[in-house]
Motif scaffolding. Structure first.
Motif, PDB file in Angstrom:
ATOM      1  N   ALA A   1       0.662  -1.333   0.008  1.00  0.00           N
ATOM      2  CA  ALA A   1       0.000  -0.035  -0.004  1.00  0.00           C
ATOM      3  C   ALA A   1       0.815   1.474   0.078  1.00  0.00           C
ATOM      4  O   ALA A   1       0.212   2.295  -0.413  1.00  0.00           O
TER       5      ALA A   1
ATOM      6  N   ASN B   1       0.903   3.431  -5.236  1.00  0.00           N
ATOM      7  CA  ASN B   1       1.181   1.847  -4.198  1.00  0.00           C
ATOM      8  C   ASN B   1       2.163   1.240  -5.083  1.00  0.00           C
ATOM      9  O   ASN B   1       2.849   1.637  -6.065  1.00  0.00           O
TER      10      ASN B   1
ATOM     11  N   GLY C   1      -1.307   0.589  -8.579  1.00  0.00           N
ATOM     12  CA  GLY C   1      -1.051   1.937  -8.797  1.00  0.00           C
ATOM     13  C   GLY C   1      -0.299   2.656 -10.069  1.00  0.00           C
ATOM     14  O   GLY C   1      -0.387   3.685 -10.399  1.00  0.00           O
TER      15      GLY C   1
ATOM     16  N   ILE D   1      -3.975  -5.315  -1.492  1.00  0.00           N
ATOM     17  CA  ILE D   1      -3.361  -4.282  -0.581  1.00  0.00           C
ATOM     18  C   ILE D   1      -4.083  -4.414   0.796  1.00  0.00           C
ATOM     19  O   ILE D   1      -3.762  -4.150   1.736  1.00  0.00           O
TER      20      ILE D   1
END
Length: 432
Positions: A7, A20, A55, A342
């Motif tokens: 995360a 992330n 991400g 995550i």
């Protein structure tokens, strides 16, 4: 509950921070229209992935030259004629909060004969693969300069279209990889011979790209840890090239491996016992190579290939010093996986109830070596392409697909031929 290391945001040298530590690695989508432009299917597919929580999303290889494709259906960005469509693609991919980077590439000799019977390459070393590829033509100095400029121009257009960064594809036997490898680079001039000369093309592409996009725009490079071929690009050479790339100012180095002739990148598997250290290392096939490459480097490293369990991904970040975990094929069958990983709600991805990696073990992989295994490999690739096409239509992926190699290979050949013929008027016009 302790926050997962997956995360954590990832700051890059250029000043940008990724949300992330999970990145969707590049996979060829084969969704472009007859004009080589992105289509609404690209928008739908990447919006779906963005909603899944990664991400970073890296696109499938976008070609810098419409005369040289990795396969029919590649997006080509060589000028601004499709800027509106490219901009829509970028916006769709950012819909769920992901950053999206355009992977920019030239296939070199790995361009199918139905696209170009005399592709460019550093030297005239032919790709021996079922007669599907023509004998390449060694590039002239002028052609080398032109292709370097094309990479930079494609990156400039990506930035203008709203992409968050670019990744230069220097792996898997494509053109930059061909320059790096002594097997495919037999040149006797300043672009061949020593490692410094063989790396000159990649470094020139990075330098030209940085000049085109400025200091604050992320530039990544995908690099082979090794070619896994006798006499090819080695791990020790990769370590030196990585040091040079850090000097040249890249922001993220993705480690992979293999070429079309030695498909290490397409053969990564995992066992369903991620608790054991030995299994974790098998699961992340390139992890040990990346650990060696990162010694003495400060540039963040992304490792792609084989990750299937959360425990292995978290350990790669927390214990092995890897900056980002790359996922590719698993996201074709589990597009929401990053969010679950995550949050700690998901333990493994891309593995069916029998412990098999989805898209593996369903195509006769126990057959004798040779042509049959090559067809199996192509079939596995096409299993995942089929799932991308489903998501591009707004459909769910087929997690339990029981396909046959012959059917998927036939579909690949038929669709590729159709798309190659469909774009022929544009190709002939380009040749004048």
């Amino acid at each position: 509950m302790t926050q997962s290391p997956l995360a954590a945001p990832l700051p890059l040298p250029c000043g940008v921070s990724l949300p992330n530590r999970i990145g969707k690695s590049a996979m060829t989508e084969a969704l472009a229209g007859a004009d080589d432009a992105p289509t609404p299917a690209h928008d739908a597919l990447y919006a779906r992935w963005s909603r899944g929580g990664a991400g970073l999303l890296v696109t499938g290889n976008v070609m810098v030259d419409g005369r040289s494709l990795e396969r029919p259906g590649n997006v080509v960005v060589e000028d601004e004629r499709h800027l509106a469509a490219v901009s829509r693609w970028a916006k769709a991919a950012q819909w769920g909060g992901s950053h999206v980077w355009m992977q920019i590439s030239h296939p070199g000799r790995q361009c199918p004969m139905i696209i170009n019977p005399r592709p460019l390459s550093p030297s005239e070393e032919k790709l021996k693969l079922l007669g599907l590829f023509g004998k390449p033509r060694a590039m002239t100095e002028a052609e080398i300069a032109e292709v370097i400029a094309r990479y930079a121009e494609t990156a400039r257009i990506a930035q203008k279209a709203g992409f968050d960064g670019v990744q230069i594809h220097g792996a898997h036997g494509y053109l930059i990889s061909q320059f790096l490898s002594p097997i495919t680079n037999r040149r006797g001039d300043d672009w061949g011979g020593s490692l410094e000369n063989r790396a000159r093309f990649l470094r020139a592409v990075v330098t030209a790209t940085r000049a085109a996009v400025g200091p604050g725009f992320p530039i990544g490079v995908k690099l082979n840890s090794a070619d896994f071929q006798k006499g090819g690009f080695t791990l020790e050479e990769c370590k030196q090239v990585a040091r040079w790339l850090e000097e040249d100012g890249i922001d993220l180095l993705e480690i992979s491996g293999g070429t079309y002739e030695e498909m290490a990148f397409a053969e990564v598997t995992a066992e369903a016992a991620p608790q054991r250290e030995s299994t974790r290392k098998r699961e992340a096939f390139f992890l040990e190579y990346a650990q060696e490459i990162r010694e003495g480097l400060s540039v963040p490293i992304m490792v792609t290939g084989g990750f299937r369990s959360r425990v292995a991904m978290e350990a790669a970040i927390a214990e092995d010093g890897i900056a980002m975990v790359g996922l590719a094929r698993p996201l074709c069958v589990a597009p929401d996986a990053p969010e679950g990983l995550i949050a700690g709600d998901l333990e493994k991805i891309g593995i069916d109830e029998d412990g098999l990696v989805l898209g593996k073990g369903r195509f006769g992989v126990n057959a004798p070596p040779g042509v049959v295994n090559l067809l199996n490999t192509v079939a596995r690739v096409e299993f995942y392409v089929a799932q991308m096409h489903r998501m591009g239509k707004g459909q769910a992926p087929q997690e339990g697909e029981k396909a046959f190699a012959a059917g998927l290979v036939g579909s690949y050949l038929g669709l590729s031929t159709f798309k190659a013929l469909r774009r022929m008027p544009r190709r002939m016009a380009a040749r004048g």
